[in-house]
Design a protein around this motif. Structure first.
Motif, PDB file in Angstrom:
ATOM      1  N   TRP A 145       0.813  -1.214   0.000  1.00  0.00           N
ATOM      2  CA  TRP A 145       0.000   0.000   0.000  1.00  0.00           C
ATOM      3  C   TRP A 145       0.849   1.268   0.000  1.00  0.00           C
ATOM      4  O   TRP A 145       0.320   2.370  -0.037  1.00  0.00           O
ATOM      5  N   GLY A 146       2.150   1.108   0.087  1.00  0.00           N
ATOM      6  CA  GLY A 146       3.020   2.274   0.011  1.00  0.00           C
ATOM      7  C   GLY A 146       3.277   2.973   1.328  1.00  0.00           C
ATOM      8  O   GLY A 146       3.830   4.079   1.357  1.00  0.00           O
ATOM      9  N   TYR A 147       2.876   2.337   2.436  1.00  0.00           N
ATOM     10  CA  TYR A 147       3.098   2.954   3.742  1.00  0.00           C
ATOM     11  C   TYR A 147       4.518   2.679   4.241  1.00  0.00           C
ATOM     12  O   TYR A 147       5.124   1.656   3.914  1.00  0.00           O
ATOM     13  N   LEU A 148       5.032   3.590   5.058  1.00  0.00           N
ATOM     14  CA  LEU A 148       6.361   3.474   5.662  1.00  0.00           C
ATOM     15  C   LEU A 148       6.175   3.289   7.163  1.00  0.00           C
ATOM     16  O   LEU A 148       5.779   4.220   7.869  1.00  0.00           O
ATOM     17  N   LEU A 149       6.468   2.077   7.633  1.00  0.00           N
ATOM     18  CA  LEU A 149       6.167   1.723   9.017  1.00  0.00           C
ATOM     19  C   LEU A 149       7.373   1.990   9.917  1.00  0.00           C
ATOM     20  O   LEU A 149       8.444   1.421   9.730  1.00  0.00           O
ATOM     21  N   TRP A 150       7.147   2.838  10.921  1.00  0.00           N
ATOM     22  CA  TRP A 150       8.200   3.245  11.852  1.00  0.00           C
ATOM     23  C   TRP A 150       7.965   2.675  13.237  1.00  0.00           C
ATOM     24  O   TRP A 150       6.860   2.751  13.771  1.00  0.00           O
ATOM     25  N   ASP A 151       9.033   2.122  13.822  1.00  0.00           N
ATOM     26  CA  ASP A 151       9.059   1.838  15.254  1.00  0.00           C
ATOM     27  C   ASP A 151       9.945   2.898  15.914  1.00  0.00           C
ATOM     28  O   ASP A 151       9.810   4.071  15.620  1.00  0.00           O
ATOM     29  N   TRP A 152      10.865   2.506  16.754  1.00  0.00           N
ATOM     30  CA  TRP A 152      11.714   3.452  17.477  1.00  0.00           C
ATOM     31  C   TRP A 152      12.947   2.713  17.973  1.00  0.00           C
ATOM     32  O   TRP A 152      12.998   1.482  17.981  1.00  0.00           O
ATOM     33  N   ASN A 153      13.973   3.454  18.398  1.00  0.00           N
ATOM     34  CA  ASN A 153      15.131   2.818  19.044  1.00  0.00           C
ATOM     35  C   ASN A 153      15.413   3.407  20.425  1.00  0.00           C
ATOM     36  O   ASN A 153      16.391   3.041  21.072  1.00  0.00           O
ATOM     37  N   VAL A 154      14.560   4.340  20.853  1.00  0.00           N
ATOM     38  CA  VAL A 154      14.628   4.890  22.216  1.00  0.00           C
ATOM     39  C   VAL A 154      13.208   4.918  22.767  1.00  0.00           C
ATOM     40  O   VAL A 154      12.335   5.597  22.220  1.00  0.00           O
ATOM     41  N   ASP A 155      12.982   4.172  23.835  1.00  0.00           N
ATOM     42  CA  ASP A 155      11.664   4.155  24.481  1.00  0.00           C
ATOM     43  C   ASP A 155      11.755   4.977  25.759  1.00  0.00           C
ATOM     44  O   ASP A 155      12.463   4.606  26.698  1.00  0.00           O
ATOM     45  N   SER A 156      11.017   6.077  25.806  1.00  0.00           N
ATOM     46  CA  SER A 156      11.031   6.918  27.009  1.00  0.00           C
ATOM     47  C   SER A 156      10.315   6.242  28.177  1.00  0.00           C
ATOM     48  O   SER A 156      10.487   6.639  29.328  1.00  0.00           O
ATOM     49  N   ARG A 157       9.504   5.255  27.856  1.00  0.00           N
ATOM     50  CA  ARG A 157       8.706   4.536  28.861  1.00  0.00           C
ATOM     51  C   ARG A 157       7.822   5.491  29.662  1.00  0.00           C
ATOM     52  O   ARG A 157       7.505   5.252  30.834  1.00  0.00           O
ATOM     53  N   ASP A 158       7.429   6.586  28.996  1.00  0.00           N
ATOM     54  CA  ASP A 158       6.544   7.543  29.672  1.00  0.00           C
ATOM     55  C   ASP A 158       5.180   6.938  29.962  1.00  0.00           C
ATOM     56  O   ASP A 158       4.467   7.382  30.861  1.00  0.00           O
ATOM     57  N   TRP A 159       4.826   5.906  29.220  1.00  0.00           N
ATOM     58  CA  TRP A 159       3.563   5.204  29.442  1.00  0.00           C
ATOM     59  C   TRP A 159       3.589   4.418  30.750  1.00  0.00           C
ATOM     60  O   TRP A 159       2.542   4.073  31.309  1.00  0.00           O
ATOM     61  N   LYS A 160       4.787   4.144  31.263  1.00  0.00           N
ATOM     62  CA  LYS A 160       4.949   3.365  32.489  1.00  0.00           C
ATOM     63  C   LYS A 160       5.392   4.225  33.667  1.00  0.00           C
ATOM     64  O   LYS A 160       4.795   4.191  34.733  1.00  0.00           O
TER      65      LYS A 160
END
Length: 227
Positions: A145-160
């Motif tokens: 579909w032409g999408y560019l899927l991004w994850d991350w390499n630094v997790d701030s863990r602000d959700w925790k």
């Protein structure tokens, strides 16, 4: 105010879309701040801080929140930040039900974001990251579909953490990436605590000569499986 569009432009797979130009890390002193789950009432505070430090960021947004906060979504675009798609439900059992459900949520959010802001995007991020829910066939469909899927390499863990431990988590990981000559892509969320701690994160990055930029379609996306 809720903005609703009666006309939904048809979205088709970009079978013959141009391949993204993969930019090399010739300048590793660039950091990418990314924010998930907005826009909401705290996004405005985040935008105020970014403006104060002349920093750019990328916002991966959810359809219901775009409809609830259309003017904030428009402000993100107006102030030169990058926009991305984060889906509709943010529920793993619904989003990852099939490769079709993944695309349907991205397309639905894309239509909404385009109707509200007038801007289109191919940048996407799946809820909770691509591991462990994304199957090989899902990745193939996203690419088709032409999408560019991004994850991350630094997790701030602000959700925790929801406190200064998030800042320390960012500093530790950024130091490791700096020694490897890699650019940090930092995961954060549109939360009150994140808005309050954002100055500390930005000042740390700027003190170490990082330029805070936004993601774009010329970059090779980072995936969790490659970390």
């Amino acid at each position: 105010m809720i903005v609703r569009s009666r006309i939904k432009p048809k979205i088709k797979p970009l079978k013959h879309h141009k391949k993204s130009i993969i930019r090399t890390d010739s300048d590793p002193k660039i950091a990418y701040l990314t924010f998930d789950d907005g826009p909401n009432e705290y996004t405005e505070q985040i935008l105020d801080v970014l403006k104060e430090y002349d920093a750019k960021a990328t916002f991966f947004m959810l359809k219901p929140h775009i409809l609830e906060h259309p003017y904030t979504a428009m402000r993100i675009v107006r102030e030169g930040h990058a926009i991305g798609l984060h889906g509709v439900t943010h529920r793993a059992e619904l989003f990852y039900a099939s490769k079709e459900s993944v695309i349907e949520e991205f397309n639905d959010t894309r239509n909404t974001l385009r109707a509200v802001t007038g801007k289109d995007t191919r940048l996407v991020r799946t809820p909770y990251g691509s591991i462990p829910h994304m199957r090989p066939s899902y990745f193939d469909e996203v690419e088709r579909w032409g999408y560019l899927l991004w994850d991350w390499n630094v997790d701030s863990r602000d959700w925790k953490y929801r406190d200064y431990r998030s800042v320390r988590a960012v500093k530790r990981r950024v130091r490791k990436l700096r020694h490897r000559g890699r650019r940090p892509v930092i995961l954060m969320h549109d939360r009150l605590e994140t808005a309050e701690l954002l100055r500390d994160i930005i000042e740390y990055l700027q003190e170490h000569d990082y330029r805070l930029d936004k993601l774009d379609e010329t970059l090779k996306p980072i995936r969790l499986k490659t970390l």
